[in-house]
Design a protein around this motif. Structure first.
Motif, PDB file in Angstrom:
ATOM      1  N   SER A 137      54.395  34.837  58.229  1.00 33.66           N
ATOM      2  CA  SER A 137      55.539  34.525  57.117  1.00 33.66           C
ATOM      3  C   SER A 137      56.755  35.135  57.901  1.00 33.66           C
ATOM      4  CB  SER A 137      55.097  35.625  56.067  1.00 33.66           C
ATOM      5  OG  SER A 137      55.373  37.059  56.256  1.00 33.66           O
ATOM      6  N   THR A 138      57.847  34.844  57.131  1.00 32.15           N
ATOM      7  CA  THR A 138      59.053  34.717  57.069  1.00 32.15           C
ATOM      8  C   THR A 138      59.900  34.743  56.109  1.00 32.15           C
ATOM      9  OG1 THR A 138      61.032  34.266  58.885  1.00 32.15           O
ATOM     10  CG2 THR A 138      60.029  32.593  58.010  1.00 32.15           C
ATOM     11  N   GLN A 139      61.275  35.448  56.050  1.00 32.92           N
ATOM     12  CA  GLN A 139      62.200  35.305  55.177  1.00 32.92           C
ATOM     13  C   GLN A 139      63.269  34.740  55.607  1.00 32.92           C
ATOM     14  OE1 GLN A 139      63.315  38.997  53.071  1.00 32.92           O
ATOM     15  NE2 GLN A 139      65.269  38.154  52.530  1.00 32.92           N
ATOM     16  N   ILE A 140      63.938  33.725  54.756  1.00 30.65           N
ATOM     17  CA  ILE A 140      65.243  33.015  55.101  1.00 30.65           C
ATOM     18  C   ILE A 140      66.091  32.910  54.241  1.00 30.65           C
ATOM     19  CG2 ILE A 140      65.767  30.398  55.992  1.00 30.65           C
ATOM     20  CD1 ILE A 140      63.049  30.062  56.859  1.00 30.65           C
ATOM     21  N   GLY A 141      67.231  33.285  54.621  1.00 31.63           N
ATOM     22  CA  GLY A 141      68.380  33.495  53.704  1.00 31.63           C
ATOM     23  C   GLY A 141      69.300  32.393  53.585  1.00 31.63           C
ATOM     24  N   ALA A 142      69.491  31.726  52.475  1.00 26.81           N
ATOM     25  CA  ALA A 142      70.187  30.622  52.468  1.00 26.81           C
ATOM     26  C   ALA A 142      71.550  30.554  51.824  1.00 26.81           C
ATOM     27  CB  ALA A 142      69.518  29.535  51.340  1.00 26.81           C
ATOM     28  N   GLY A 143      71.816  31.971  51.155  1.00 27.60           N
ATOM     29  CA  GLY A 143      73.214  32.358  50.829  1.00 27.60           C
ATOM     30  C   GLY A 143      74.320  32.759  51.841  1.00 27.60           C
ATOM     31  N   ASP A 144      75.574  32.164  51.510  1.00 28.06           N
ATOM     32  CA  ASP A 144      76.316  32.822  52.593  1.00 28.06           C
ATOM     33  C   ASP A 144      76.349  32.342  54.100  1.00 28.06           C
ATOM     34  OD1 ASP A 144      77.883  34.234  50.458  1.00 28.06           O
ATOM     35  OD2 ASP A 144      76.673  35.902  50.872  1.00 28.06           O
ATOM     36  N   ASN A 145      75.815  31.208  54.070  1.00 28.37           N
ATOM     37  CA  ASN A 145      75.474  30.487  55.449  1.00 28.37           C
ATOM     38  C   ASN A 145      76.291  29.020  55.627  1.00 28.37           C
ATOM     39  OD1 ASN A 145      74.556  29.427  57.971  1.00 28.37           O
ATOM     40  ND2 ASN A 145      72.492  30.169  57.728  1.00 28.37           N
ATOM     41  N   PRO A 146      77.185  28.952  56.169  1.00 24.58           N
ATOM     42  CA  PRO A 146      78.188  27.712  56.025  1.00 24.58           C
ATOM     43  C   PRO A 146      77.337  26.670  56.888  1.00 24.58           C
ATOM     44  CG  PRO A 146      78.925  29.096  57.959  1.00 24.58           C
ATOM     45  CD  PRO A 146      78.058  29.813  57.102  1.00 24.58           C
ATOM     46  N   GLN A 147      76.145  26.815  57.556  1.00 21.64           N
ATOM     47  CA  GLN A 147      75.583  25.869  58.230  1.00 21.64           C
ATOM     48  C   GLN A 147      74.164  25.718  57.312  1.00 21.64           C
ATOM     49  OE1 GLN A 147      74.517  27.811  62.034  1.00 21.64           O
ATOM     50  NE2 GLN A 147      76.526  27.147  62.835  1.00 21.64           N
ATOM     51  N   VAL A 148      73.914  26.212  56.304  1.00 20.02           N
ATOM     52  CA  VAL A 148      72.617  25.776  55.501  1.00 20.02           C
ATOM     53  C   VAL A 148      72.728  24.358  55.127  1.00 20.02           C
ATOM     54  CG1 VAL A 148      73.648  26.499  53.310  1.00 20.02           C
ATOM     55  CG2 VAL A 148      71.469  26.680  53.669  1.00 20.02           C
ATOM     56  N   ALA A 149      71.785  23.639  54.997  1.00 17.46           N
ATOM     57  CA  ALA A 149      71.692  22.281  54.552  1.00 17.46           C
ATOM     58  C   ALA A 149      72.007  22.377  52.979  1.00 17.46           C
ATOM     59  CB  ALA A 149      70.305  21.772  54.532  1.00 17.46           C
ATOM     60  N   PRO A 150      72.879  21.534  52.296  1.00 16.59           N
ATOM     61  CA  PRO A 150      73.344  21.381  51.067  1.00 16.59           C
ATOM     62  C   PRO A 150      72.370  21.537  50.163  1.00 16.59           C
ATOM     63  CG  PRO A 150      74.342  20.039  52.422  1.00 16.59           C
ATOM     64  CD  PRO A 150      73.459  20.327  53.222  1.00 16.59           C
ATOM     65  N   GLN A 151      71.200  20.832  50.072  1.00 12.98           N
ATOM     66  CA  GLN A 151      70.223  21.005  49.113  1.00 12.98           C
ATOM     67  C   GLN A 151      69.515  22.387  49.153  1.00 12.98           C
ATOM     68  OE1 GLN A 151      70.286  19.128  51.784  1.00 12.98           O
ATOM     69  NE2 GLN A 151      68.126  19.223  52.963  1.00 12.98           N
ATOM     70  N   LEU A 152      69.745  23.069  50.004  1.00 12.17           N
ATOM     71  CA  LEU A 152      69.132  24.477  49.850  1.00 12.17           C
ATOM     72  C   LEU A 152      70.030  25.593  49.277  1.00 12.17           C
ATOM     73  CD1 LEU A 152      67.471  24.770  53.355  1.00 12.17           C
ATOM     74  CD2 LEU A 152      66.685  23.937  51.456  1.00 12.17           C
ATOM     75  N   VAL A 153      71.397  25.127  49.071  1.00 15.28           N
ATOM     76  CA  VAL A 153      72.270  26.139  48.292  1.00 15.28           C
ATOM     77  C   VAL A 153      71.907  26.169  46.993  1.00 15.28           C
ATOM     78  CG1 VAL A 153      74.819  26.440  47.777  1.00 15.28           C
ATOM     79  CG2 VAL A 153      74.093  25.597  49.892  1.00 15.28           C
ATOM     80  N   ASP A 154      71.350  25.406  46.226  1.00 16.01           N
ATOM     81  CA  ASP A 154      71.249  25.355  44.841  1.00 16.01           C
ATOM     82  C   ASP A 154      69.725  24.758  44.704  1.00 16.01           C
ATOM     83  OD1 ASP A 154      71.337  25.785  42.166  1.00 16.01           O
ATOM     84  OD2 ASP A 154      72.611  24.200  41.580  1.00 16.01           O
ATOM     85  N   PRO A 155      68.766  25.264  44.856  1.00 16.93           N
ATOM     86  CA  PRO A 155      67.393  24.518  44.945  1.00 16.93           C
ATOM     87  C   PRO A 155      66.917  24.338  43.593  1.00 16.93           C
ATOM     88  CG  PRO A 155      66.998  26.562  45.864  1.00 16.93           C
ATOM     89  CD  PRO A 155      68.603  26.564  45.734  1.00 16.93           C
ATOM     90  N   HIS A 156      65.727  23.283  43.332  1.00 18.70           N
ATOM     91  CA  HIS A 156      65.319  23.592  42.006  1.00 18.70           C
ATOM     92  C   HIS A 156      63.687  23.727  42.241  1.00 18.70           C
ATOM     93  CE1 HIS A 156      65.657  19.351  43.256  1.00 18.70           C
ATOM     94  NE2 HIS A 156      63.915  19.316  42.889  1.00 18.70           N
ATOM     95  N   ASP A 157      63.032  24.212  41.376  1.00 21.50           N
ATOM     96  CA  ASP A 157      61.515  24.431  41.393  1.00 21.50           C
ATOM     97  C   ASP A 157      60.902  23.045  41.841  1.00 21.50           C
ATOM     98  OD1 ASP A 157      59.038  25.648  41.356  1.00 21.50           O
ATOM     99  OD2 ASP A 157      58.828  24.912  39.159  1.00 21.50           O
ATOM    100  N   GLY A 158      59.974  22.669  42.657  1.00 23.36           N
ATOM    101  CA  GLY A 158      59.489  21.596  43.139  1.00 23.36           C
ATOM    102  C   GLY A 158      60.100  20.971  44.097  1.00 23.36           C
ATOM    103  N   GLN A 159      61.405  21.344  44.385  1.00 26.39           N
ATOM    104  CA  GLN A 159      62.029  20.547  45.606  1.00 26.39           C
ATOM    105  C   GLN A 159      61.375  20.539  46.851  1.00 26.39           C
ATOM    106  OE1 GLN A 159      66.141  21.477  45.700  1.00 26.39           O
ATOM    107  NE2 GLN A 159      66.196  21.694  48.068  1.00 26.39           N
ATOM    108  N   LEU A 160      61.424  19.318  47.616  1.00 19.51           N
ATOM    109  CA  LEU A 160      60.644  19.139  48.628  1.00 19.51           C
ATOM    110  C   LEU A 160      61.381  19.679  49.812  1.00 19.51           C
ATOM    111  CD1 LEU A 160      59.225  15.462  48.262  1.00 19.51           C
ATOM    112  CD2 LEU A 160      58.211  17.518  48.042  1.00 19.51           C
TER     113      LEU A 160
END
Length: 207
Positions: A137-160
């Motif tokens: 297992s691992t934890q991945i932070g998507a906040g405050d990361n300028p390199q994060v994929a845009p779709q991960l900044v504001d994800p929705h339930d069921g997002q692929l």
């Protein structure tokens, strides 16, 4: 006899002016050809080791990729995400739970692999949760990361999302799954994480 054309008499052992001129022209051409041949030979001699090194590097890279291709997701990984305090609107943490077909390679410094979301940053280094079967297992932070994929900044339930197993310099197995939104207290602690791992058939103890 008067009126007859003058004959051209050559003394034995001598050459005409034209013959000498032709020979004079021939020698520089032969010399140039020899120089060119020498240069080509030298270039070929220098190129051969370079070609050998390139072929060796390519062979090693192919062998390494073939060896790492043996590591695969035994089952589609589970991905959930939750808001994180103190700024739940912008701080999003993803959690990846994976059952592999074999234990991931490691050194004294830890596991030599990471899990990536959507092929780029963010990423997380897996933690071993069980050995038989090998689960991580691992934890991945998507906040405050300028390199994060845009779709991960504001994800929705069921997002692929696509989970990629990456080794140093090489992408391995990848699987696309639906990420589920959960409450902050429903993930991130051993007791909560255990249920996701058990659904994958992992044998985990919660203490």
């Amino acid at each position: 006899m008067n009126g007859e054309p003058a004959s051209h008499t050559m003394t034995p052992g001598t050459r005409s002016t034209c013959s000498r001129a032709a020979a004079t022209r021939a020698w520089p051409i032969a010399a140039i050809a020899a120089v060119v041949a020498t240069a080509v030979t030298a270039c070929n001699s220098e190129q051969a080791p370079a070609d050998a090194r390139t072929a060796s590097t390519t062979t090693q890279a192919t062998a390494k990729k073939a060896a790492l291709s043996k590591y695969r997701f035994e089952r589609p990984p589970t991905v959930v995400f939750a808001s994180a305090y103190p700024h739940p609107e912008t701080n999003i943490n993803f959690y990846v739970f994976a059952r592999m077909n074999r234990a991931l390679p490691r050194t004294t410094r830890g596991i030599k692999a990471t899990f990536l979301l959507d092929g780029s940053s963010p990423y997380g280094t897996p933690t071993t949760k069980s050995r038989r079967p090998p689960c991580f297992s691992t934890q991945i932070g998507a906040g405050d990361n300028p390199q994060v994929a845009p779709q991960l900044v504001d994800p929705h339930d069921g997002q692929l999302v696509t989970v990629t197993l990456r080794f140093p310099g090489i992408d391995g197995d990848r699987v696309t799954v639906a990420a589920r939104k959960v409450a902050p207290r429903a993930v991130g602690i051993d007791q909560a994480d255990a249920k996701y791992l058990r659904r994958l058939g992992c044998h985990v103890a919660t203490g």
